[in-house]
Design a protein around this motif. Structure first.
Motif, PDB file in Angstrom:
ATOM      1  N   GLN A 107       0.867  -1.174   0.000  1.00  0.00           N
ATOM      2  CA  GLN A 107       0.000   0.000   0.000  1.00  0.00           C
ATOM      3  C   GLN A 107       0.907   1.229   0.000  1.00  0.00           C
ATOM      4  N   VAL A 108       0.560   2.203  -0.833  1.00  0.00           N
ATOM      5  CA  VAL A 108       1.434   3.360  -1.025  1.00  0.00           C
ATOM      6  C   VAL A 108       0.627   4.635  -0.830  1.00  0.00           C
ATOM      7  N   TRP A 109       1.153   5.516   0.049  1.00  0.00           N
ATOM      8  CA  TRP A 109       0.575   6.847   0.255  1.00  0.00           C
ATOM      9  C   TRP A 109       1.606   7.878  -0.170  1.00  0.00           C
ATOM     10  N   VAL A 110       1.221   8.840  -0.972  1.00  0.00           N
ATOM     11  CA  VAL A 110       2.133   9.899  -1.408  1.00  0.00           C
ATOM     12  C   VAL A 110       1.475  11.241  -1.149  1.00  0.00           C
ATOM     13  N   ASP A 111       2.225  12.120  -0.494  1.00  0.00           N
ATOM     14  CA  ASP A 111       1.747  13.482  -0.260  1.00  0.00           C
ATOM     15  C   ASP A 111       2.925  14.419  -0.445  1.00  0.00           C
ATOM     16  N   GLY A 112       3.007  15.032  -1.634  1.00  0.00           N
ATOM     17  CA  GLY A 112       4.113  15.929  -1.920  1.00  0.00           C
ATOM     18  C   GLY A 112       5.445  15.211  -1.898  1.00  0.00           C
ATOM     19  N   ALA A 113       6.349  15.681  -1.053  1.00  0.00           N
ATOM     20  CA  ALA A 113       7.701  15.124  -0.976  1.00  0.00           C
ATOM     21  C   ALA A 113       7.763  13.837  -0.167  1.00  0.00           C
ATOM     22  N   TRP A 114       6.632  13.418   0.430  1.00  0.00           N
ATOM     23  CA  TRP A 114       6.632  12.280   1.344  1.00  0.00           C
ATOM     24  C   TRP A 114       5.919  11.075   0.747  1.00  0.00           C
ATOM     25  N   THR A 115       6.513   9.897   0.963  1.00  0.00           N
ATOM     26  CA  THR A 115       5.933   8.628   0.515  1.00  0.00           C
ATOM     27  C   THR A 115       5.997   7.628   1.661  1.00  0.00           C
ATOM     28  N   ARG A 116       4.890   6.906   1.879  1.00  0.00           N
ATOM     29  CA  ARG A 116       4.870   5.832   2.861  1.00  0.00           C
ATOM     30  C   ARG A 116       4.496   4.543   2.158  1.00  0.00           C
ATOM     31  N   VAL A 117       5.230   3.472   2.451  1.00  0.00           N
ATOM     32  CA  VAL A 117       4.986   2.166   1.845  1.00  0.00           C
ATOM     33  C   VAL A 117       4.836   1.137   2.958  1.00  0.00           C
ATOM     34  N   GLU A 118       3.709   0.420   2.949  1.00  0.00           N
ATOM     35  CA  GLU A 118       3.516  -0.717   3.847  1.00  0.00           C
ATOM     36  C   GLU A 118       3.487  -1.964   2.984  1.00  0.00           C
ATOM     37  N   MET A 119       4.473  -2.819   3.164  1.00  0.00           N
ATOM     38  CA  MET A 119       4.635  -3.957   2.267  1.00  0.00           C
ATOM     39  C   MET A 119       4.548  -5.277   3.021  1.00  0.00           C
ATOM     40  N   ALA A 120       3.622  -6.116   2.580  1.00  0.00           N
ATOM     41  CA  ALA A 120       3.541  -7.490   3.071  1.00  0.00           C
ATOM     42  C   ALA A 120       4.418  -8.349   2.171  1.00  0.00           C
ATOM     43  N   GLN A 121       5.339  -9.082   2.770  1.00  0.00           N
ATOM     44  CA  GLN A 121       6.308  -9.851   2.004  1.00  0.00           C
ATOM     45  C   GLN A 121       6.425 -11.261   2.595  1.00  0.00           C
ATOM     46  N   PRO A 122       5.560 -12.171   2.152  1.00  0.00           N
ATOM     47  CA  PRO A 122       5.538 -13.533   2.702  1.00  0.00           C
ATOM     48  C   PRO A 122       6.852 -14.280   2.545  1.00  0.00           C
ATOM     49  N   LEU A 123       7.678 -13.864   1.589  1.00  0.00           N
ATOM     50  CA  LEU A 123       8.943 -14.576   1.368  1.00  0.00           C
ATOM     51  C   LEU A 123       9.965 -14.283   2.464  1.00  0.00           C
ATOM     52  N   ARG A 124       9.701 -13.278   3.289  1.00  0.00           N
ATOM     53  CA  ARG A 124      10.673 -12.887   4.305  1.00  0.00           C
ATOM     54  C   ARG A 124      10.069 -13.025   5.699  1.00  0.00           C
ATOM     55  N   ALA A 125      10.900 -13.515   6.616  1.00  0.00           N
ATOM     56  CA  ALA A 125      10.406 -13.816   7.958  1.00  0.00           C
ATOM     57  C   ALA A 125      10.170 -12.567   8.798  1.00  0.00           C
ATOM     58  N   MET A 126      10.671 -11.422   8.355  1.00  0.00           N
ATOM     59  CA  MET A 126      10.562 -10.204   9.168  1.00  0.00           C
ATOM     60  C   MET A 126       9.159  -9.629   9.164  1.00  0.00           C
ATOM     61  N   GLY A 127       8.285 -10.115   8.304  1.00  0.00           N
ATOM     62  CA  GLY A 127       6.899  -9.682   8.317  1.00  0.00           C
ATOM     63  C   GLY A 127       6.686  -8.355   7.623  1.00  0.00           C
ATOM     64  N   LEU A 128       5.647  -7.632   8.066  1.00  0.00           N
ATOM     65  CA  LEU A 128       5.255  -6.388   7.419  1.00  0.00           C
ATOM     66  C   LEU A 128       6.384  -5.365   7.498  1.00  0.00           C
ATOM     67  N   GLN A 129       6.683  -4.767   6.353  1.00  0.00           N
ATOM     68  CA  GLN A 129       7.760  -3.783   6.258  1.00  0.00           C
ATOM     69  C   GLN A 129       7.166  -2.386   6.100  1.00  0.00           C
ATOM     70  N   TYR A 130       7.635  -1.437   6.924  1.00  0.00           N
ATOM     71  CA  TYR A 130       7.172  -0.055   6.867  1.00  0.00           C
ATOM     72  C   TYR A 130       8.317   0.831   6.385  1.00  0.00           C
ATOM     73  N   THR A 131       8.021   1.712   5.438  1.00  0.00           N
ATOM     74  CA  THR A 131       9.033   2.613   4.900  1.00  0.00           C
ATOM     75  C   THR A 131       8.426   4.002   4.714  1.00  0.00           C
ATOM     76  N   ILE A 132       9.151   5.013   5.149  1.00  0.00           N
ATOM     77  CA  ILE A 132       8.782   6.408   4.876  1.00  0.00           C
ATOM     78  C   ILE A 132       9.957   7.058   4.166  1.00  0.00           C
ATOM     79  N   ILE A 133       9.674   7.731   3.073  1.00  0.00           N
ATOM     80  CA  ILE A 133      10.723   8.380   2.290  1.00  0.00           C
ATOM     81  C   ILE A 133      10.409   9.859   2.152  1.00  0.00           C
TER      82      ILE A 133
END
Length: 265
Positions: A107-133
Motif C-alpha cells: 500500500q502506497v501513500w504519497v503526499d508531496g515530498a513524502w511517501t509511505r509504503v507498507e509492504m507485506a512480504q511472505p517470502l521474508r520472515a521479518m513480516g510487514l515492512q514499513y518505509t517512509i521516504i
C-alpha cells in the motif's frame, strides 16, 4: 491598348497578387513554422503482446493526436508528471526459481515530498515492512526510514530520486528517457487493467533482460511492468487506480515521532 484598359489590367493583376499572398499567409506559414501538435492521451486497447488495436486513438482527449512510436515515445513520456497526492495498492511477483513465484503486496501513500509504503512480504520472515521516504524535488536527494512489524527499531539512510520506487520494488520508468532510442523496439497507446496507458518495450540489455512498461496517461504513474529473461517473466508489477489521499497520520515513526503532518485542508 488604351491607357484606361492598361490600368484595368494592372489593377486586376494587383488584386490577384494580393489574393495569392493572403492564401500563402493563411496556409503556408503553418506548414513552414514546424509547430508540433499537442499530445493526446487516448485509450485504445492493447493486447498482451503489446500490439495496438485499430480503435479510434482520439477517444480519450480533446487535443490533436500524436502517434506514439519507438521514435516519439521518449518525448511523450517527458511530458508526463506524477501526481502530488494519491493512494494506491500494488502487487509485485518475482521468480524464485524454477516455475515458482513469490508475491509482495504494498500500500502506497504519497503526499508531496513524502511517501509511505507498507509492504507485506511472505517470502521474508521479518513480516510487514514499513518505509517512509522524504525526497527533495529540487535536489533529487532525500532520506529513507524503515522498520518492521513488532520491532520499533528504525533504520535510516540517504536515498536519491529512485528511492521511493525501489522501496516499492517497482522499476523507475523514467529511465526509459535515458536509453538510446534504438533500444526501444515497440511503443504505442494501450490499456492495462482498464487504465489508458502508454506502452513501451525495450530490447534485451547486456544482462539479458527485456523490459515492458505500462504508464498511465491519466496521471503519469507506472501501472504495469514486466521484466523478462530468457523467455521467463522474472518480475511483474500491477497496480490499482490511484485515489486522492484522504487518510492522515501516515508519516509517523513507531516511537510517535511525527515526520510530516498532512494538511487536513
Amino acid at each position: 491598348m488604351g491607357m484606361e484598359q492598361k490600368n484595368k489590367v494592372f489593377l486586376a493583376l494587383l488584386i490577384a497578387l494580393v489574393m495569392v499572398v493572403a492564401i500563402l499567409s493563411s496556409f503556408g506559414l503553418n506548414f513552414f513554422s514546424g509547430d508540433q501538435p499537442e499530445i493526446v492521451l487516448p485509450s485504445p486497447v492493447i493486447t498482451d503482446s503489446g500490439e495496438q488495436s485499430a480503435d479510434d486513438p482520439t477517444a480519450g482527449g480533446g487535443f490533436l493526436p500524436v502517434d506514439v512510436t519507438p521514435e516519439t515515445v521518449q518525448s511523450v513520456i517527458a511530458t508526463l508528471e506524477r501526481p502530488e497526492n494519491y493512494y494506491r495498492a500494488i502487487t509485485i511477483e518475482v521468480a524464485t526459481g524454477g516455475d515458482t513465484t513469490g508475491s509482495f503486496y504494498a500500500q502506497v501513500w504519497v503526499d508531496g515530498a513524502w511517501t509511505r509504503v507498507e509492504m507485506a512480504q511472505p517470502l521474508r520472515a521479518m513480516g510487514l515492512q514499513y518505509t517512509i521516504i522524504y525526497l527533495d524535488k529540487d535536489t533529487g536527494k532525500g532520506m529513507l526510514y524503515r522498520w518492521y512489524g513488532g520491532n520499533n527499531s528504525v533504520k535510516s539512510w540517504a536515498v536519491d530520486e529512485r528511492g521511493a520506487d525501489l522501496a516499492q520494488h517497482i522499476p523507475t520508468y523514467e529511465e526509459v528517457l535515458e536509453l538510446e532510442p534504438e533500444r526501444i523496439v515497440e511503443a504505442g497507446f494501450g490499456e492495462r487493467d482498464g487504465m489508458s496507458c502508454i506502452y513501451v518495450e525495450t530490447d534485451i540489455d547486456e544482462l539479458g533482460y527485456l523490459e515492458r512498461y505500462w504508464i498511465s496517461t491519466d496521471n503519469g504513474l507506472l501501472v504495469g511492468a514486466e521484466t523478462e529473461k530468457e523467455g521467463q517473466i522474472v518480475l511483474s508489477m500491477t497496480s490499482t487506480e490511484a485515489d486522492v489521499l484522504q487518510q492522515e497520520g501516515n508519516f509517523t515513526l513507531p516511537d510517535g515521532t511525527v515526520l510530516y503532518e498532512p494538511d487536513s485542508g
